[in-house]
Design an enzyme around this catalytic site. Structure first.
Site, PDB file in Angstrom:
ATOM      1  N   LYS A   1     -24.490   6.856  -3.968  1.00 29.20           N
ATOM      2  CA  LYS A   1     -23.628   5.832  -3.966  1.00 29.20           C
ATOM      3  C   LYS A   1     -22.578   5.751  -5.123  1.00 29.20           C
ATOM      4  O   LYS A   1     -21.530   5.517  -5.111  1.00 29.20           O
ATOM      5  CB  LYS A   1     -24.524   4.451  -3.804  1.00 29.20           C
ATOM      6  CG  LYS A   1     -24.309   3.553  -2.506  1.00 29.20           C
ATOM      7  CD  LYS A   1     -24.893   2.409  -2.755  1.00 29.20           C
ATOM      8  CE  LYS A   1     -26.261   2.462  -2.978  1.00 29.20           C
ATOM      9  NZ  LYS A   1     -27.205   1.340  -3.750  1.00 29.20           N
ATOM     10  N   GLY A   2     -23.570   6.152  -6.249  1.00 28.31           N
ATOM     11  CA  GLY A   2     -22.542   5.723  -7.523  1.00 28.31           C
ATOM     12  C   GLY A   2     -21.734   6.956  -7.548  1.00 28.31           C
ATOM     13  O   GLY A   2     -20.551   6.767  -7.960  1.00 28.31           O
TER      14      GLY A   2
ATOM     15  N   GLU B   1     -22.711  12.803 -25.902  1.00 25.08           N
ATOM     16  CA  GLU B   1     -22.869  13.157 -24.544  1.00 25.08           C
ATOM     17  C   GLU B   1     -22.082  12.003 -23.530  1.00 25.08           C
ATOM     18  O   GLU B   1     -21.724  12.324 -22.526  1.00 25.08           O
ATOM     19  CB  GLU B   1     -24.133  13.604 -23.931  1.00 25.08           C
ATOM     20  CG  GLU B   1     -24.960  12.349 -23.893  1.00 25.08           C
ATOM     21  CD  GLU B   1     -25.434  12.108 -25.265  1.00 25.08           C
ATOM     22  OE1 GLU B   1     -25.385  12.626 -26.429  1.00 25.08           O
ATOM     23  OE2 GLU B   1     -26.757  11.460 -25.197  1.00 25.08           O
TER      24      GLU B   1
ATOM     25  N   SER C   1     -32.588   5.662  -0.244  1.00 23.79           N
ATOM     26  CA  SER C   1     -32.076   5.524  -1.637  1.00 23.79           C
ATOM     27  C   SER C   1     -31.633   6.966  -1.919  1.00 23.79           C
ATOM     28  O   SER C   1     -31.753   7.748  -1.126  1.00 23.79           O
ATOM     29  CB  SER C   1     -32.663   4.811  -2.185  1.00 23.79           C
ATOM     30  OG  SER C   1     -33.947   5.620  -2.661  1.00 23.79           O
TER      31      SER C   1
ATOM     32  N   GLY D   1     -34.757  10.788 -28.259  1.00 19.81           N
ATOM     33  CA  GLY D   1     -35.844  10.153 -27.703  1.00 19.81           C
ATOM     34  C   GLY D   1     -36.680   9.217 -28.507  1.00 19.81           C
ATOM     35  O   GLY D   1     -36.115   8.810 -29.783  1.00 19.81           O
TER      36      GLY D   1
ATOM     37  N   LYS E   1     -19.238   8.043  18.356  1.00 16.02           N
ATOM     38  CA  LYS E   1     -20.236   7.119  18.559  1.00 16.02           C
ATOM     39  C   LYS E   1     -20.412   6.109  17.456  1.00 16.02           C
ATOM     40  O   LYS E   1     -20.773   5.081  17.987  1.00 16.02           O
ATOM     41  CB  LYS E   1     -21.573   8.173  18.777  1.00 16.02           C
ATOM     42  CG  LYS E   1     -22.621   7.433  19.286  1.00 16.02           C
ATOM     43  CD  LYS E   1     -23.804   8.642  19.735  1.00 16.02           C
ATOM     44  CE  LYS E   1     -25.348   7.882  19.987  1.00 16.02           C
ATOM     45  NZ  LYS E   1     -26.128   9.158  19.970  1.00 16.02           N
TER      46      LYS E   1
ATOM     47  N   LEU F   1     -28.584   8.417  -2.150  1.00 18.38           N
ATOM     48  CA  LEU F   1     -27.582   8.926  -1.204  1.00 18.38           C
ATOM     49  C   LEU F   1     -26.542   9.102  -1.925  1.00 18.38           C
ATOM     50  O   LEU F   1     -25.607  10.147  -1.546  1.00 18.38           O
ATOM     51  CB  LEU F   1     -27.216   8.320  -0.026  1.00 18.38           C
ATOM     52  CG  LEU F   1     -28.244   7.935   0.872  1.00 18.38           C
ATOM     53  CD1 LEU F   1     -27.789   7.035   2.055  1.00 18.38           C
ATOM     54  CD2 LEU F   1     -28.533   9.162   1.609  1.00 18.38           C
TER      55      LEU F   1
ATOM     56  N   HIS G   1     -24.605   9.691 -29.982  1.00 15.19           N
ATOM     57  CA  HIS G   1     -24.794  10.306 -28.563  1.00 15.19           C
ATOM     58  C   HIS G   1     -23.245  10.663 -28.228  1.00 15.19           C
ATOM     59  O   HIS G   1     -22.738   9.868 -27.135  1.00 15.19           O
ATOM     60  CB  HIS G   1     -25.383   9.112 -27.561  1.00 15.19           C
ATOM     61  CG  HIS G   1     -26.709   9.048 -27.806  1.00 15.19           C
ATOM     62  ND1 HIS G   1     -27.799   9.950 -27.492  1.00 15.19           N
ATOM     63  CD2 HIS G   1     -27.406   8.126 -28.614  1.00 15.19           C
ATOM     64  CE1 HIS G   1     -28.983   9.447 -27.783  1.00 15.19           C
ATOM     65  NE2 HIS G   1     -28.941   8.420 -28.594  1.00 15.19           N
TER      66      HIS G   1
ATOM     67  N   LEU H   1     -22.425  19.140  -1.912  1.00 15.07           N
ATOM     68  CA  LEU H   1     -21.690  19.928  -2.567  1.00 15.07           C
ATOM     69  C   LEU H   1     -22.238  21.009  -3.575  1.00 15.07           C
ATOM     70  O   LEU H   1     -23.314  20.396  -4.285  1.00 15.07           O
ATOM     71  CB  LEU H   1     -20.539  18.906  -3.550  1.00 15.07           C
ATOM     72  CG  LEU H   1     -19.697  18.221  -2.471  1.00 15.07           C
ATOM     73  CD1 LEU H   1     -18.983  16.969  -3.251  1.00 15.07           C
ATOM     74  CD2 LEU H   1     -18.661  19.007  -1.735  1.00 15.07           C
TER      75      LEU H   1
ATOM     76  N   CYS I   1     -29.214  12.387 -32.149  1.00 14.60           N
ATOM     77  CA  CYS I   1     -30.215  11.218 -32.360  1.00 14.60           C
ATOM     78  C   CYS I   1     -31.399  11.700 -33.034  1.00 14.60           C
ATOM     79  O   CYS I   1     -31.401  12.256 -34.118  1.00 14.60           O
ATOM     80  CB  CYS I   1     -30.118  10.560 -31.248  1.00 14.60           C
ATOM     81  SG  CYS I   1     -30.317   8.593 -31.803  1.00 14.60           S
TER      82      CYS I   1
HETATM   83  N1  GLN Z   1     -36.263   7.257 -31.760  1.00 14.81           N
HETATM   84  C1  GLN Z   1     -35.286   7.342 -32.725  1.00 14.81           C
HETATM   85  C2  GLN Z   1     -34.502   5.883 -33.225  1.00 14.81           C
HETATM   86  O1  GLN Z   1     -34.941   4.950 -32.859  1.00 14.81           O
HETATM   87  C3  GLN Z   1     -33.950   8.055 -31.991  1.00 14.81           C
HETATM   88  C4  GLN Z   1     -33.540   7.524 -30.983  1.00 14.81           C
HETATM   89  C5  GLN Z   1     -32.648   8.367 -30.121  1.00 14.81           C
HETATM   90  O2  GLN Z   1     -32.747   9.497 -30.091  1.00 14.81           O
HETATM   91  N2  GLN Z   1     -31.716   7.610 -29.185  1.00 14.81           N
HETATM   92  O3  GLN Z   1     -33.993   5.947 -34.296  1.00 14.81           O
END
Ligand code: GLN
EC number: 6.3.4.2
Length: 547
Positions: A17-18, A521, A13, A353, A222, A15, A519, A240, A380
């Protein structure tokens, strides 16, 4: 109607693939075709929403609010095509759908079996939106031979039989280990893997072989002979320097040509690769380096913050600097001075988090950034921590905290500056949740609009006043503290359109300190870096005196 490309993996696994799927998607786009990428995962969780980031890496959220595998992030970053709920499925989801139908009586009393009921459910999933694009790329998670994966392999076999000849292609990714002692590249594991695949009725058209170095002609022939593929369909995938060099590298190896040949698309449209050439040039020729600390909890597994790391790289590409990321475990300075751990960085990022662990450290990181005028991006939970820090240390609400941690501890210790959101508006609907709801899929998820304050830093960063970003959270900054915090200099510079939910905060008297409830990102791309990451890295560059 779409042509289908099924991507499977063998030997080991991880490798890439994505990545190979995403790069192939980008190459087909460069030749003028429209694409959609899909991931079919054999695990039994219904979705990755409740899987630990330590184990599974980041949960990627789509605009339409699905919690999906991080590979969908790669797909979006390489193709710019926004993934949907219907681009990711697990065995768990498939079985749960089948069982739900069985309970409803949809199968009219028939005995429910893997073939045809489960495989039909998988095929129905693959078919969704097949008329919308030129190519549908479906990646099967796991490795050929895994027990859980079998229904997926069987389903794609049936699927290719049901389609007209020449409408489906199988691409198989394997590893060519290099044995140092004999100086040889070994093809046997690949031969075995293809044999395994053929035993379940699938014959690969293209072999993508991960190897440390180039594949000599002899080994190529081969592989072609023993695995029954054409020599030009044996594609080397060498390690890379950057994943963003993959489209050009695969193109150089002839992957897109091999795909078009297999589909007998001739003459092949010429590729337009300037977007990737520009990205490669920026990667190869940075004008400096900035050092960014990511102060988080899941720092042992970098995949837990995959999209953030990628978005920082994109911010670096936009500013022509290399972004060196250092992972700092917030828990280390929960109970001590954070300064020794945070000095020397050009910028600090506190990511999202869940749970209380490490949050005191994150609050200290926000304080350090505010007091030392270090550029700060709070995402967040990172935004919520910045607000708690402001409330405690500037507004004098010394017991400020988040209801999330009180729920966890089962006692009331904090003044809930961040509270549990139970009702909000999504489009024309009101969404309601209770504290007792299941853990899966009960968050404020997916794309929501926000309105930015004119003249604020974020308005300048975005160059717009109306934005749309992706969310994944249960808790929310309480608007009732707004006046008190704004009076201290923490501007609420982005709000939900109904004015009830704070989306963005920023310190006025600071070179660059922004916290966002969403988010960003997830929407950044190497060829189109997200404005917040572009601005954040630019601020880091200024802080490092590179400008
Ligand atoms: N734990 C926080 C919430 O539920 C923040 C969630 C997060 O950072 N994605 O609001």
């Amino acid at each position: 109607m779409a042509r289908f490309i099924f991507i499977t993996g063998g030997v080991v696994s991880s490798l890439g693939k994505g990545l190979a799927s995403a790069a192939l998607g980008a190459l087909l786009q460069s030749r003028g075709f429209s694409v959609r990428l899909r991931k079919l995962d054999p695990y039994l969780n219904v979705d990755p929403g409740t899987m630990s980031p330590f184990e599974h890496g980041e949960v990627f959220v789509t605009d339409d609010g699905a919690e999906t595998d991080l590979d969908l992030g790669h797909y979006e970053r390489f193709t710019g095509v926004a993934a949907r709920k219907t681009d990711s499925v697990s065995s768990g989801r498939i079985y749960s759908n089948v069982l739900e139908k069985e309970r409803r009586g949809d199968y009219l009393g028939k005995t429910i079996q893997v073939i045809p009921h489960v495989t039909n459910e998988i095929k129905d999933f693959i078919r969704i939106g097949e008329d919308e694009v030129d190519f549908m790329l479906c990646e099967i998670g796991g490795t050929v031979g895994d027990i859980e994966g079998l229904p997926f392999f069987e389903a794609i076999r049936q699927f290719s039989q049901e389609k007209p000849r020449g409408q489906c292609l199988f691409m198989h990714l394997t590893l060519l280990p290099f044995i140092k002692a004999s100086g040889e590249l070994k093809t046997k594991p690949t031969q075995h893997s293809v044999k395994e695949l053929r035993s379940i009725g699938l014959a690969p058209d293209i072999l993508v072989c991960r190897s440390e170095g180039p594949i000599p002609q002899k080994e190529r022939e081969k592989l072609a002979l023993f695995c029954n593929v054409r020599p030009e369909a044996v594609i080397a995938a060498q390690d890379l320097k950057s994943i963003y060099e993959a489209p050009l590298a695969y193109h150089g190896e002839g992957l897109d040509q091999a795909v078009l040949d297999a589909f007998q698309i001739s003459p092949a449209p010429r590729p337009e690769l300037s977007r990737w050439e520009d990205v490669a040039d920026r990667i190869e020729n940075p004008e400096g380096e900035v050092k960014v600390a990511i102060v988080g909890k899941y720092t042992q597994l970098e995949d837990a913050y995959k999209s953030i790391a990628e978005a920082l790289t994109h911010g670096g590409l936009a500013n022509r600097v290399k972004v060196k990321i250092e992972w700092v475990d917030a828990e280390i300075f929960d109970h001590e001075d954070a300064a020794p751990y945070l000095e020397g960085y050009d910028a600090i990022l506190v990511p999202g988090g869940f749970g209380e662990r490490g949050t005191e450290g994150k609050i200290k990181a926000a304080q350090f950034a505010r007091e030392h005028k270090v550029p700060y991006l709070g995402i967040c939970l990172g935004m919520q921590m910045a607000v708690i820090e402001a409330a405690r240390n500037v507004a004098g609400l010394t017991t400020a905290g988040s209801e999330e941690f009180d729920h966890e501890a089962g006692k009331k210790r904090f003044e809930p500056v961040v509270y549990h959101l139970k009702e909000w508006v999504q489009g024309n609907y009101k969404v309601k949740r209770s504290t007792e709801d299941d853990k899966g899929g009960t968050m404020r998820l997916g794309a929501y609009d926000a309105v930015l304050k004119e003249g604020s830093r974020v308005a300048e960063v975005y160059g717009a006043l109306n934005i749309e970003e992706r969310h994944r959270h249960r808790y929310e900054v309480d608007i009732k503290y707004r006046d008190q915090l704004e009076a201290c200099g923490l501007a609420f510079s982005g709000m939900s359109p109904d004015g009830r939910l704070p989306e963005i905060v920023e310190w006025k008297d600071h070179p660059w300190f922004i916290g966002v409830q969403f988010h960003p990102e997830l929407k950044s791309k190497p060829f189109d870096p997200h404005p917040l990451f572009k601005g954040f890295v630019r601020a880091a560059k200024e802080a490092s005196r590179l400008v």
